[in-house]
Design an enzyme around this catalytic site. Structure first.
Site, PDB file in Angstrom:
ATOM      1  N   LYS A  98       0.847  -1.185   0.000  1.00 39.74           N
ATOM      2  CA  LYS A  98       0.000   0.000   0.000  1.00 39.74           C
ATOM      3  C   LYS A  98       0.887   1.241   0.000  1.00 39.74           C
ATOM      4  CE  LYS A  98      -4.266   1.568   2.230  1.00 39.74           C
ATOM      5  NZ  LYS A  98      -5.176   1.371   3.364  1.00 39.74           N
ATOM      6  N   GLU A 126     -19.681  -5.941  10.102  1.00 36.81           N
ATOM      7  CA  GLU A 126     -20.651  -5.208  10.908  1.00 36.81           C
ATOM      8  C   GLU A 126     -21.703  -6.133  11.519  1.00 36.81           C
ATOM      9  OE1 GLU A 126     -18.794  -2.385   8.049  1.00 36.81           O
ATOM     10  OE2 GLU A 126     -19.759  -4.337   7.828  1.00 36.81           O
ATOM     11  N   ARG A 182     -25.443  -2.353   7.158  1.00 34.70           N
ATOM     12  CA  ARG A 182     -25.032  -3.713   6.807  1.00 34.70           C
ATOM     13  C   ARG A 182     -25.328  -4.699   7.941  1.00 34.70           C
ATOM     14  NH1 ARG A 182     -20.700  -3.447   2.643  1.00 34.70           N
ATOM     15  NH2 ARG A 182     -19.737  -5.282   3.571  1.00 34.70           N
TER      16      ARG A 182
END
Length: 640
Positions: free
Chosen positions: A285, A371, A399
């Site tokens: 990243k 979630e 969600r």
């Protein structure tokens, strides 16, 4: 600002132009594309680190596959900036995340190269499988390729899709973009082997590509590659990888920044795959930009910045951010009560729980992008006698809604929901707007639903939630700075279901729910300046409603206006329902509800978005004068 020199990229109008480039030229293109992404995001801000991590992957996929006929689905979509530049949007890339500009995520209405919109994680494999079924049932579409990160693939939905895709057995490509693990630098033996797989007229079966990768690495790197494979696949000591057990052919791990590995692997997979294939690419990243690579967050989300130094151009805050106020208030409450614990779904710093984690690391739980699990996990802790705070953005709490209903509300468990990013959020746009939580929580039996009018109120709501054990309780607050009000040393418990009056008038009553309170106060000042006496009240609670306050406002004012940073069917609807049931609308009360419009609002600054939504102070004042029957004349025009 000096733009990077990009002679190869200048020749690219779309992915078809990549077909004529040699492998060396594709490597050169990747370098120029990385420079262009850095330059563009330095002017706009955005998700830099994730985009830099997939530069080579973006080039390789578009060079090998035939997009847009082949459907490329980026999970979340926050890493799609290189993809956008390669797919005919380079001329607009410096409008990224700005009003009327490019979205920061993939978006179907923006380009045919974005076949599936995203912004929430772990949806790509499900969508790609849908395209694969469409292809096999005669629709004019080609291969389906899902690119999913190591964080996103940890979510339950991704495994549901993997299981279904393996069972279906259809030709499908899943590329695991793994930036949590490292792999050895490219070596000649591996590159030669991979190239040979593709070059051989007969070639090995695709399954052979998943064997002997580690054996090709020199000794010092072999063990690291073996561990990377096992950690991702969960296959230590097993005969096959987890993905193979699910029905996928597994290839990897390979270096996602080495075009000499990426290109032959993708070509071989495309040429020979008959069923589902998972290609495991290890990436870095922030790759290729030193300030990002060395930063703790890898420049995940950045403001505008100086390319040379990496210094971000963030303005000094005028008031503390709501998120920070929440984190500090919860930490203070946790100091006084050892039963307080906190749950976040992969957003510890985004929700402010990193503040509590530094003080009480054993009492903060990051469940990852999960979630649903996070909500039920919090419910279990509540059932054990703990006092859990479940801190999830409004847009992500959606969600876990089934779990909120069945695992929390139905059992009357005292889970405290701290709902960040309520209302419109700016550059992230419609996908991240917190528009619906008022309605979807307030319709649940036994729920207490609050909204903070300012940062001091948020402090009080944390204290209120901490002390409330009768059932579930939620409080919402926006992104960004507070209103600059005076803060207490610590929060005080609020009386459940009681609002407050901030200023009193006689003609118009503005009943605010949540952080638009400051706009309501500005509207009242404008109305008072016009001789219209105005009351402003802060409801604090959508459930239970302060019916005494509402009745008082209805009886003593000609006009009652409710204002909220949420969709229709929320606070205003609850007030209307109460007033109608109690006959208050039978006596000529003029009532107006001001909500977000029944549409998704595209990215812009929050101020621009609320202007577009018709919820600025100007709009509130105008609504009041219209309800009173007062005609607003254009500036400079006198009445007859």
């Amino acid at each position: 600002m000096t733009r990077p020199d990009t002679p190869t990229l200048n020749r690219i109008a779309g992915p078809s132009d990549l077909k004529g480039l040699s492998d060396n030229e594709l490597s050169q293109l990747a370098g120029e594309l990385r420079s262009e992404v850095i330059s563009a995001v330095s002017e706009t801000g955005g998700h830099l680190g994730s985009s830099l991590g997939v530069v080579e992957l973006s080039v390789a996929i578009h060079a090998v596959f035939n997009t847009p006929f082949d459907k490329l689905v980026w999970d979340v979509g926050h890493q799609c900036y290189p993809h956008k530049i390669l797919t005919g949007r380079r001329d607009r890339i410096r409008t990224l995340r700005q009003k009327d500009g490019l979205s920061g995520f993939t978006k179907r209405s923006e380009s045919e190269f974005d076949p599936f919109g995203a912004a929430h994680s772990s949806t790509s494999i499900s969508a790609a499988l849908g395209f694969a079924v469409g292809r096999d049932m005669g629709r004019p579409t080609g291969d389906a390729i899902a690119v999913i990160g190591d964080g996103s693939i940890s979510a339950g939905m991704a495994y549901e899709a993997l299981n279904n895709a393996g069972h279906e057995g259809r030709r499908l490509f899943v590329i695991l973009n793994d930036n949590e693990m490292s792999i050895a630098p490219p070596v000649g033996a591996m590159s030669k082997y991979l190239s040979g797989l593709y070059a051989s007229p007969q070639g090995a079966a695709i399954e052979a590509m998943s064997e002997s990768f580690e054996a090709l690495l020199p000794g010092p790197f072999r063990e690291g590659a073996r561990r990377a494979r096992q950690l991702v696949t969960g296959a230590a000591g097993a005969s096959g990888t987890l993905f193979e057990e699910l029905g996928f052919s597994y290839i990897g791990p390979i270096d996602g920044h080495d075009m000499d590995q990426l290109l032959p692997v993708l070509r071989a997979a495309r040429a020979r795959a008959t069923g589902p294939v998972l290609i495991h690419c290890c990436t870095v990243k922030g790759k290729g930009y030193a300030p990002a690579e060395s930063s703790a967050d890898k420049y995940h989300g950045v403001a505008k910045f100086d390319v040379i130094s990496g210094t971000q151009k963030k303005s000094a805050p005028n008031a503390p951010a709501y998120t920070k106020v929440f984190g500090q208030a919860l930490t203070q409450a946790a100091e006084a009560d050892s039963r307080i614990v906190a749950v976040t779904a992969a957003m510890p710093s985004g929700t402010g729980l990193d503040i509590m984690a530094k003080r009480f690391p054993a009492r903060v739980f990051d469940v990852g992008i999960a979630e649903q699990h996070g909500v039920t996990f919090a419910a279990g802790m509540a059932a054990s006698g703990m006092r859990p705070f479940c801190a999830i953005y409004s847009t992500f709490l959606q969600r876990g809604y089934d779990q909120v209903v069945h695992d929390v509300a139905l059992q009357k468990l005292p889970v405290r929901f701290a709902i960040d990013r309520a209302g419109l959020v700016g550059a992230d746009g419609a996908t991240h707007a917190g528009a619906f939580d008022i309605g979807y929580l307030a319709n649940l039996p036994g729920f207490v639903v609050m909204a903070a009018g300012d940062e001091a109120e948020l402090q009080h709501m944390v204290a209120t939630a901490a002390a409330f054990d009768e059932g579930p309780i939620a409080f919402r607050y926006p992104r960004g700075e507070g209103a600059g009000v005076e803060m207490s040393e610590q929060g005080q418990e609020l009386e459940i279901g009681k609002g407050r009056i901030l200023r009193e008038g006689s003609s118009v009553a503005i009943l605010s729910y949540g952080a638009h309170l400051s706009e309501c106060l500005r509207a009242a000042e404008d109305l008072d300046a016009k001789g219209i006496s105005t009351t402003v009240a802060d409801a604090r609670f959508a459930k239970p409603l302060d019916t005494q306050l509402i009745g008082q406002l209805a009886r003593h004012h000609e006009v009652l206006i409710t204002v909220e940073q949420g969709a229709t069917g929320g606070f205003g609807a609850l007030v209307l329902h109460h007033l109608a049931d109690h006959g208050a609308l039978d006596r000529g009360l003029r009532i107006r509800t001001m909500t977000l419009p029944d549409t998704f609002i595209d990215h812009a600054s929050p101020a621009d978005m609320y202007e577009a939504a018709g919820l600025s102070a100007r709009h509130i004042a105008q609504k009041a004068t219209e309800a009173l029957g007062v005609v607003s004349l254009p500036v400079g025009q006198a009445s007859a």
